[in-house]
Scaffold this motif. Structure first.
Motif, PDB file in Angstrom:
ATOM      1  N   UNK A  60      61.548  43.458  46.421  1.00 21.38           N
ATOM      2  CA  UNK A  60      60.983  44.812  46.380  1.00 21.38           C
ATOM      3  C   UNK A  60      60.073  45.062  47.578  1.00 21.38           C
ATOM      4  N   UNK A  61      60.050  46.295  48.047  1.00 24.94           N
ATOM      5  CA  UNK A  61      59.197  46.656  49.182  1.00 24.94           C
ATOM      6  C   UNK A  61      57.805  47.007  48.673  1.00 24.94           C
ATOM      7  N   UNK A  62      56.803  46.593  49.410  1.00 25.19           N
ATOM      8  CA  UNK A  62      55.428  46.904  49.071  1.00 25.19           C
ATOM      9  C   UNK A  62      54.585  46.779  50.317  1.00 25.19           C
ATOM     10  N   UNK A  63      53.386  47.326  50.256  1.00 23.44           N
ATOM     11  CA  UNK A  63      52.425  47.247  51.350  1.00 23.44           C
ATOM     12  C   UNK A  63      51.324  46.287  50.944  1.00 23.44           C
ATOM     13  N   UNK A  64      50.907  45.470  51.887  1.00 24.97           N
ATOM     14  CA  UNK A  64      49.817  44.532  51.651  1.00 24.97           C
ATOM     15  C   UNK A  64      48.582  45.046  52.380  1.00 24.97           C
ATOM     16  N   UNK A  65      47.456  44.991  51.692  1.00 27.33           N
ATOM     17  CA  UNK A  65      46.168  45.362  52.275  1.00 27.33           C
ATOM     18  C   UNK A  65      45.309  44.104  52.324  1.00 27.33           C
ATOM     19  N   UNK A  66      44.968  43.682  53.532  1.00 29.26           N
ATOM     20  CA  UNK A  66      44.305  42.405  53.769  1.00 29.26           C
ATOM     21  C   UNK A  66      42.918  42.653  54.360  1.00 29.26           C
ATOM     22  N   UNK A  67      41.944  41.938  53.825  1.00 26.74           N
ATOM     23  CA  UNK A  67      40.594  41.943  54.378  1.00 26.74           C
ATOM     24  C   UNK A  67      40.155  40.497  54.546  1.00 26.74           C
ATOM     25  N   UNK A  68      39.692  40.177  55.706  1.00 24.29           N
ATOM     26  CA  UNK A  68      39.243  38.816  55.992  1.00 24.29           C
ATOM     27  C   UNK A  68      38.125  38.393  55.050  1.00 24.29           C
ATOM     28  N   UNK A  69      37.263  39.332  54.678  1.00 23.85           N
ATOM     29  CA  UNK A  69      36.083  39.012  53.868  1.00 23.85           C
ATOM     30  C   UNK A  69      36.377  38.887  52.374  1.00 23.85           C
ATOM     31  N   UNK A  70      37.597  39.184  51.937  1.00 25.33           N
ATOM     32  CA  UNK A  70      37.930  39.168  50.512  1.00 25.33           C
ATOM     33  C   UNK A  70      38.724  37.915  50.149  1.00 25.33           C
ATOM     34  N   UNK A  71      38.633  37.503  48.882  1.00 21.49           N
ATOM     35  CA  UNK A  71      39.328  36.314  48.390  1.00 21.49           C
ATOM     36  C   UNK A  71      40.743  36.618  47.901  1.00 21.49           C
ATOM     37  N   UNK A  72      41.040  37.889  47.672  1.00 18.73           N
ATOM     38  CA  UNK A  72      42.350  38.337  47.188  1.00 18.73           C
ATOM     39  C   UNK A  72      42.822  39.453  48.101  1.00 18.73           C
TER      40      UNK A  72
ATOM     41  N   UNK B  71      41.852  53.654  52.257  1.00 20.70           N
ATOM     42  CA  UNK B  71      41.468  52.251  52.378  1.00 20.70           C
ATOM     43  C   UNK B  71      40.214  52.115  53.234  1.00 20.70           C
ATOM     44  N   UNK B  72      39.550  50.996  53.079  1.00 18.75           N
ATOM     45  CA  UNK B  72      38.328  50.741  53.831  1.00 18.75           C
ATOM     46  C   UNK B  72      38.632  50.470  55.301  1.00 18.75           C
ATOM     47  N   UNK B  73      37.631  50.676  56.150  1.00 15.67           N
ATOM     48  CA  UNK B  73      37.811  50.519  57.591  1.00 15.67           C
ATOM     49  C   UNK B  73      38.237  49.118  58.004  1.00 15.67           C
ATOM     50  N   UNK B  74      37.707  48.101  57.365  1.00  9.62           N
ATOM     51  CA  UNK B  74      38.017  46.731  57.768  1.00  9.62           C
ATOM     52  C   UNK B  74      39.270  46.175  57.091  1.00  9.62           C
ATOM     53  N   UNK B  75      40.015  47.040  56.408  1.00 18.08           N
ATOM     54  CA  UNK B  75      41.206  46.627  55.697  1.00 18.08           C
ATOM     55  C   UNK B  75      42.422  46.762  56.608  1.00 18.08           C
TER      56      UNK B  75
ATOM     57  N   UNK C 182      37.018  43.262  39.746  1.00 22.33           N
ATOM     58  CA  UNK C 182      37.489  43.053  41.116  1.00 22.33           C
ATOM     59  C   UNK C 182      36.324  42.662  42.026  1.00 22.33           C
ATOM     60  N   UNK C 183      35.204  43.327  41.874  1.00 18.33           N
ATOM     61  CA  UNK C 183      34.029  42.998  42.680  1.00 18.33           C
ATOM     62  C   UNK C 183      33.562  41.575  42.393  1.00 18.33           C
ATOM     63  N   UNK C 184      33.553  41.181  41.129  1.00 21.61           N
ATOM     64  CA  UNK C 184      33.148  39.832  40.751  1.00 21.61           C
ATOM     65  C   UNK C 184      34.075  38.781  41.361  1.00 21.61           C
ATOM     66  N   UNK C 185      35.364  39.118  41.483  1.00 20.26           N
ATOM     67  CA  UNK C 185      36.357  38.198  42.060  1.00 20.26           C
ATOM     68  C   UNK C 185      36.422  38.281  43.585  1.00 20.26           C
ATOM     69  N   UNK C 186      35.611  39.133  44.171  1.00 20.65           N
ATOM     70  CA  UNK C 186      35.618  39.390  45.610  1.00 20.65           C
ATOM     71  C   UNK C 186      36.982  39.928  46.049  1.00 20.65           C
ATOM     72  N   UNK C 187      37.367  41.026  45.389  1.00 16.04           N
ATOM     73  CA  UNK C 187      38.627  41.706  45.679  1.00 16.04           C
ATOM     74  C   UNK C 187      38.357  43.209  45.702  1.00 16.04           C
ATOM     75  N   UNK C 188      39.335  43.961  46.178  1.00 17.01           N
ATOM     76  CA  UNK C 188      39.244  45.422  46.183  1.00 17.01           C
ATOM     77  C   UNK C 188      40.421  46.017  45.446  1.00 17.01           C
ATOM     78  N   UNK C 189      40.174  47.129  44.787  1.00 21.99           N
ATOM     79  CA  UNK C 189      41.248  47.879  44.154  1.00 21.99           C
ATOM     80  C   UNK C 189      41.660  48.997  45.107  1.00 21.99           C
ATOM     81  N   UNK C 190      42.934  49.061  45.428  1.00 24.25           N
ATOM     82  CA  UNK C 190      43.443  50.123  46.288  1.00 24.25           C
ATOM     83  C   UNK C 190      44.081  51.173  45.393  1.00 24.25           C
TER      84      UNK C 190
END
Length: 173
Positions: free
Chosen positions: A33-45, A166-170, A152-160
Motif C-alpha cells: 500500500x502507498x503511504x507517506x512517512x513523516x520523519x522527525x529526528x527528535x522523535x522516537x516514532x 505538519x511541523x517545520x522540522x518534519x 503520543x507526547x509521552x511516547x515522544x511521537x507526533x500525531x499527523x
C-alpha cells in the motif's frame, strides 16, 4: 459528531530518513500500500499516513500494521478514536498484535468490545515511564483524542492530522 480516525506510527530505533527512503523504494516495486512517512529526528516514532487508512476509520488495519512491521523491522503502533468517545491502542510487535480500548462501561457493553483489553497497554511500558502511562490511561478526558495526543507526547511521537499540516522540522518522505 466527534473525531473518528487512526494514527499509525513506527518505532524509529536505528532507522534514519535515508534507510526509510530505501525501504519505501523497495516497496514501490511491490504491491505494498502507498503511504507517506513523516520523519522527525527528535522523535522516537515516525508517522505513516494514508487518507484511506487514517481518516474516518477507528479500527487499526492489522494487515497494514503487519506489513509496516515487516518492512521496517520495528514495532508499529496505531492510536485511534471513535466519535471522540473511545480510544484504541493497537500494537504490532514481533508478529504479535494486541489491542486496548478506553471507554466507559456502557459503551463497552453497547459495542461488544470483548476482544479488546481495558487495562493499561502493557506493551508501551518499555517505551515510556510506567507510572506516567498508568496515570494518563486512568485520567478523565472529555474527548478521547486528547488522551491520544497526550499518549503520543509521552511516547515522544507526533500525531499527523493532515498531510499538509505538519511541523517545520518534519521531513516528508
Amino acid at each position: 459528531m466527534g473525531m473518528t480516525r487512526v494514527f499509525y506510527m513506527v518505532k524509529k530505533n536505528q532507522l534514519t530518513s535515508e534507510k526509510i527512503r530505501e525501504k519505501l523504494s523497495e516497496a514501490s516495486s511491490s504491491n505494498a500500500p502507498a503511504y507517506t512517512v513523516f520523519f522527525q529526528q527528535s522523535k522516537d516514532w515516525f508517522t505513516v499516513y494514508n487518507e484511506w487508512y487514517c481518516e474516518g476509520q477507528c479500527n487499526a488495519d492489522w494487515q497494514l500494521m503487519d506489513s509496516l512491521e515487516k518492512r521496517f523491522g520495528s514495532p508499529v503502533l496505531a492510536l485511534s478514536t471513535f466519535d471522540s468517545d473511545m480510544a484504541f491502542v493497537s500494537v504490532c510487535e514481533n508478529g504479535k498484535q494486541c489491542c486496548y480500548v478506553h471507554a466507559d462501561e456502557a459503551m463497552l457493553e453497547d459495542f461488544g468490545l470483548t476482544e479488546y483489553r481495558t487495562t493499561v497497554p502493557a506493551e508501551l511500558e518499555k517505551y515510556t515511564d510506567r507510572t506516567k502511562l498508568q496515570e494518563l490511561w486512568n485520567r478523565k478526558y472529555l474527548f478521547e483524542e486528547d488522551r491520544l495526543q497526550d499518549l503520543a507526547q509521552l511516547l515522544n511521537a507526533d500525531l499527523v492530522f493532515d498531510e499538509n499540516d505538519v511541523e517545520e522540522d518534519m521531513e516528508r518522505i
